[in-house]
Scaffold this active site. Structure first.
Site, PDB file in Angstrom:
ATOM      1  N   ASP A   1     -24.043  10.258  -4.369  1.00  0.00           N
ATOM      2  CA  ASP A   1     -22.651  10.100  -4.800  1.00  0.00           C
ATOM      3  C   ASP A   1     -22.473   9.173  -5.999  1.00  0.00           C
ATOM      4  O   ASP A   1     -21.370   8.737  -6.286  1.00  0.00           O
ATOM      5  CB  ASP A   1     -21.811   9.566  -3.640  1.00  0.00           C
ATOM      6  CG  ASP A   1     -22.267   8.190  -3.167  1.00  0.00           C
ATOM      7  OD1 ASP A   1     -23.455   7.870  -3.339  1.00  0.00           O
ATOM      8  OD2 ASP A   1     -21.437   7.444  -2.632  1.00  0.00           O
ATOM      9  N   GLU A   2     -23.557   8.907  -6.722  1.00  0.00           N
ATOM     10  CA  GLU A   2     -23.475   7.912  -7.784  1.00  0.00           C
ATOM     11  C   GLU A   2     -24.476   8.233  -8.883  1.00  0.00           C
ATOM     12  O   GLU A   2     -25.606   8.618  -8.605  1.00  0.00           O
ATOM     13  CB  GLU A   2     -23.780   6.540  -7.173  1.00  0.00           C
ATOM     14  CG  GLU A   2     -23.671   5.365  -8.085  1.00  0.00           C
ATOM     15  CD  GLU A   2     -24.040   4.067  -7.377  1.00  0.00           C
ATOM     16  OE1 GLU A   2     -23.946   3.008  -8.027  1.00  0.00           O
ATOM     17  OE2 GLU A   2     -24.442   4.105  -6.192  1.00  0.00           O
TER      18      GLU A   2
ATOM     19  N   ASP B   1     -18.911   6.980  -9.501  1.00  0.00           N
ATOM     20  CA  ASP B   1     -19.170   6.606  -8.109  1.00  0.00           C
ATOM     21  C   ASP B   1     -18.095   7.257  -7.239  1.00  0.00           C
ATOM     22  O   ASP B   1     -16.900   6.987  -7.405  1.00  0.00           O
ATOM     23  CB  ASP B   1     -19.119   5.079  -7.972  1.00  0.00           C
ATOM     24  CG  ASP B   1     -19.664   4.594  -6.647  1.00  0.00           C
ATOM     25  OD1 ASP B   1     -20.160   5.420  -5.865  1.00  0.00           O
ATOM     26  OD2 ASP B   1     -19.595   3.372  -6.396  1.00  0.00           O
TER      27      ASP B   1
END
Length: 361
Positions: free
Chosen positions: A109-110, A15
């Protein structure tokens, strides 16, 4: 539920730390060290992301801009640049691909990575996570936090433990004890309304949740009951699904108090519309079909859909469609417990005709 003789899986959840805000601070040195919010500062704007400097004041994503300004008078608003975020995301996913093809992106983003068998032949998942974090920093100038565990739920929980720029490991030996001590309000998959319902039932921690059987949890939480039963025991058999293709995107929320009037219901849709549209912008997709979900106070539910001739082009257009679907339901025959917004018939956005993104609702 589990195979005693099977080797534990090795799952990493990566993350990025305050991703949108960190990209802005990286690209504009004048913003470094300042409390910034990615979004629009107008009266009905919403924060898409907040830097850690802003988070110290209680500013967070999905917060109305006026509330964010009140909490942090020096807050600097920066308009989002989703093309830039997508480009960085591609760099990050290229790093993941050096280690495993089993990558399940959750957003720009994860992502989850299954490294039980990996392209480097490395046996220790913690070492893989450290290498990935180091490569991301070297190639993008950004920091990532990671969680390592034997299933997706615990890997996700682990990645939150040492943010920002941290790594945390939950082993099969300490997984059950970790969950028992964890407040249920911090469980992934337990929102504020569900946490409130759990608290009313005397369920404050994983240990409290574990004390109840499946029948009890199904009675009070429906189809989520079995999921809560197993994660309370540190068990999550969900596989990392590589190259997952989304057929729809949606958001829903349960009201703490049943809603009976149109204006309150319409206001309740606003954060859902903002969340769904932010995903559309970040992912470069549009949709032709919008669906409103309504769950009544007696737990019965209905859906209403509208398919447009051309893809929905803005958050304002989506809000107009949802309002059109909502208004015929009033006066409401009974209280509304939950509202949901879903988009389907997804397709790539046409860049030449895509409007400028606005978080104003």
């Amino acid at each position: 539920m589990t195979d005693t003789f099977r080797q534990p899986r090795k799952i990493i959840h990566v993350d990025m730390d305050a991703f949108y805000a960190s990209v802005e601070q990286r690209d504009n040195p004048e913003l470094r060290g300042l409390p910034i919010a990615v979004g629009f500062g107008e009266a009905r704007g919403v924060v898409a992301a907040a830097s850690y400097e802003a988070r110290k004041y209680g500013v967070h994503s999905a917060m109305p801009s006026v509330t964010a300004k009140r909490k942090c008078p020096d807050l600097v608003f920066v308009r989002p640049r989703f093309d830039a975020y997508r480009a960085v995301s591609q760099q990050i996913h290229a790093v993941f691909a050096e280690y495993t093809p089993l990558i399940e992106p959750l957003s720009l983003d994860e992502a989850y990575l299954d490294v039980t068998e990996n392209l480097k032949g490395m046996e220790v998942a913690t070492e893989i996570a450290e290498e990935i974090r180091a490569k991301i920093r070297a190639r993008t100038g950004l920091t990532a936090s990671a969680g390592v565990s034997y299933n997706k739920f615990l890997a996700k929980m682990a990645s939150d433990q040492r943010k920002p720029d941290g790594l945390f490991v939950i082993t099969p030996k300490n997984g059950p004890a970790f969950v028992e001590a964890l407040p249920v309000k911090k469980f992934h998959g337990v929102g504020p309304a569900t946490a409130e319902r759990m608290h009313k039932l005397g369920i404050e921690t994983g240990a409290d949740l574990k004390a109840h059987d499946i029948a009890f949890l199904q009675q009070h939480f429906g189809k989520s009951g079995p999921y809560f039963y197993w994660i309370a025991r540190g068990i999550d058999e969900r596989q990392v699904k590589a190259d997952r293709v989304r057929k729809s995107i949606g958001a829903e929320d349960t009201f703490l108090v049943d809603v009976h009037d149109f204006e309150t219901a319409r206001a309740g849709l606003e954060p859902l519309i903002e969340k769904v549209w932010r995903y559309c912008e970040a992912s470069g997709i549009r949709a032709k079909t919008a669906t409103l979900k309504v769950k009544w106070a007696d737990f019965t539910q209905i859906t209403r859909s509208k398919t447009t001739a051309a893809p929905i082009a803005s958050a304002a257009e989506l809000a107009a469609v949802m309002t059109m679907l909502l208004s015929p339901l009033f006066p409401a025959p009974k209280g509304i417990r939950l509202l949901g917004v879903t988009l389907s018939s997804l397709e790539p956005a046409k860049l030449e005709s895509a409007p400028q993104f606005s978080l104003a609702l």
